[in-house]
Enzyme design. Sequence first.
Site, PDB file in Angstrom:
ATOM      1  N   CYS A  89     -43.283  -3.290  12.944  1.00  0.00           N
ATOM      2  CA  CYS A  89     -42.739  -3.744  13.908  1.00  0.00           C
ATOM      3  C   CYS A  89     -41.811  -5.191  13.034  1.00  0.00           C
ATOM      4  CB  CYS A  89     -44.065  -4.779  14.461  1.00  0.00           C
ATOM      5  SG  CYS A  89     -44.032  -5.878  15.628  1.00  0.00           S
ATOM      6  N   HIS A 198     -48.061   0.388  16.392  1.00  0.00           N
ATOM      7  CA  HIS A 198     -48.729  -0.120  15.337  1.00  0.00           C
ATOM      8  C   HIS A 198     -49.417   0.795  15.327  1.00  0.00           C
ATOM      9  CE1 HIS A 198     -48.002  -4.555  14.784  1.00  0.00           C
ATOM     10  NE2 HIS A 198     -47.316  -4.425  15.719  1.00  0.00           N
ATOM     11  N   GLU A 200     -51.651   1.829  12.616  1.00  0.00           N
ATOM     12  CA  GLU A 200     -52.785   0.878  11.801  1.00  0.00           C
ATOM     13  C   GLU A 200     -53.447   0.679  12.660  1.00  0.00           C
ATOM     14  OE1 GLU A 200     -50.368  -2.681  11.958  1.00  0.00           O
ATOM     15  OE2 GLU A 200     -49.941  -0.688  12.209  1.00  0.00           O
TER      16      GLU A 200
END
Length: 223
Positions: A89, A198, A200
């Site tokens: 990002c 994302h 994660e």
Amino acid sequence: MKFGVVIFPGSNCDRDMIETLKIGLKQEVIELWHKDKDISMFTTDDCIVLPGGFSFGDYLRCGAIAKFSPMMQSVIEFANKGGKVLGICNGFQILCESGLLPGILLRNSQQQFVCKNIFIKEAAADACQALKIPVAHGEGRYFADDETLEELEMHRQIIYRYCDEKCTVNHESNPNGAIHNIAGICNKERNVYGMMPHPERACSIALGNEDGRKVFAHLFGIN
């Protein structure tokens, strides 16, 4: 393999990344403050991560100020020597601003911040598997000129494209208007990676989604 996570003023996904790498993926993690320079503890077998967020408040352009941080000068040198670097990002924006990746991230085509689960696919995979990964950005529309796009395609540098849950790449599955539905790219040497989604945030049973693990497995061979 060690991971270093760079923290800038305004980073807000650094804890997500640290917790996922350390607890979810059982990796060694070292936190790196943007004003520091020393990354001598890392070898080219390791990876430096630039997390998501709003580094320096996104003033000027996203990532435009962060690229001047002392730590980023070390990260650029590290990458040029073959060290692995991952930008997620805002981290992807910083990599483009720093010249480690080609192209730029523009304002979303709908001129609104988008925050939702989307699907991506490995661009070069023979058998398609749609991965459900969250996005959260206002300036995630990847853009490059025709010559750059031709090189990205030629050298297989597009690593992820936005798609629907059936792996179809189309306009409806593109959350920000990115050219060619590009969600993530790498450099020609294949040691610097940038993506807007994302992974994660999709590595936990508690969150009901572990598709992000497949991203880390694809890029670094860990799961």
